[in-house]
Design an enzyme around this catalytic site. Structure first.
Site, PDB file in Angstrom:
ATOM      1  N   GLY A   7       0.116  -0.894  -5.150  1.00  0.00           N
ATOM      2  CA  GLY A   7       0.800  -0.097  -4.142  1.00  0.00           C
ATOM      3  C   GLY A   7       0.037   1.175  -3.825  1.00  0.00           C
ATOM      4  N   ASP A   8       0.672   2.302  -4.114  1.00  0.00           N
ATOM      5  CA  ASP A   8       0.041   3.603  -3.853  1.00  0.00           C
ATOM      6  C   ASP A   8      -0.426   4.275  -5.147  1.00  0.00           C
ATOM      7  OD1 ASP A   8       2.702   3.982  -4.680  1.00  0.00           O
ATOM      8  OD2 ASP A   8       2.792   5.959  -3.750  1.00  0.00           O
ATOM      9  N   GLU A   9      -0.640   3.474  -6.180  1.00  0.00           N
ATOM     10  CA  GLU A   9      -1.135   3.998  -7.450  1.00  0.00           C
ATOM     11  C   GLU A   9      -2.582   3.583  -7.670  1.00  0.00           C
ATOM     12  OE1 GLU A   9       2.728   4.469 -10.338  1.00  0.00           O
ATOM     13  OE2 GLU A   9       1.429   2.755 -10.632  1.00  0.00           O
TER      14      GLU A   9
END
Length: 197
Positions: free
Chosen positions: A121-123
């Site tokens: 995801g956004d990690e």
């Protein structure tokens, strides 16, 4: 030998030459496809950061070598603060641009041996080999400064750092960095939390 036998031998030689060239073309084509598939397993298509799987392979390799050095290393978990809100407000394509921008800016600020990967995801997850606590904060602050805005939209990141100087399992190091990231998020985001296992 008569002309007929010579003609047969030449024809057989030409035939095997053509077959050999055909097999060489197939081998070259397969080699190219293997290289392409290998790259697909190593790089995230959207961001061009390394994949989680490839990162974990690199981390395992680093851990096998760590005993040779008397210096600490760090794994950082990086999370884009309020990324869902960015997607909801500006759209998923813009969110994709933000992720690609983050990787580009991070790569400009990282040292040559540092390894950045998209964790999910956004990690993102980052391995900084042979670095101490003070230097890791310098690296993170450079990244945070570079990411303040994207197309006039404020961007911030929270970072969890696991600083280690002895060999742990890759899983334990990632969990340590994840706990530190969780602490950074709990304490208000846009911050760095460091844990030494």
């Amino acid at each position: 030998m008569d002309n007929f036998c010579i003609s047969i031998m030449v024809a057989i030689g030409v035939f095997f030459g053509i077959v050999l060239l055909f097999f060489i073309k197939i081998i070259v084509s397969l080699k190219r496809k293997m290289l392409y598939l290998n790259e697909l397993t190593q790089k995230d298509e959207l961001t061009q950061a390394y994949t989680r799987r490839y990162f974990l392979e690199i981390l395992e390799y680093h851990l096998r070598l760590l005993h040779r050095y008397h210096h600490s290393s760090a794994v950082l978990m990086i999370d884009v603060d309020d990324f869902k809100q960015i997607n909801d407000t500006h759209g998923h394509l813009f969110g994709d641009e933000v992720l690609a921008h983050i990787v580009k800016e991070c790569n400009l600020k990282l040292r040559e041996g540092d390894v950045l990967a998209r964790f999910g995801g956004d990690e993102f997850i980052l391995l900084c080999p042979l670095i101490d606590r003070e230097d890791i904060f310098v690296v993170i602050e450079k990244i945070q400064d570079a990411l303040r805005t994207y197309q006039n939209i404020p961007i911030s990141i929270s970072v969890g750092v696991c600083l280690f100087s002895h060999s742990l399992s890759a899983e334990a190091i990632v969990q340590c960095a994840d706990r530190a990231l969780y602490a950074a998020k709990e304490k208000g985001k846009n911050r760095i939390e460091c844990v030494m296992p």
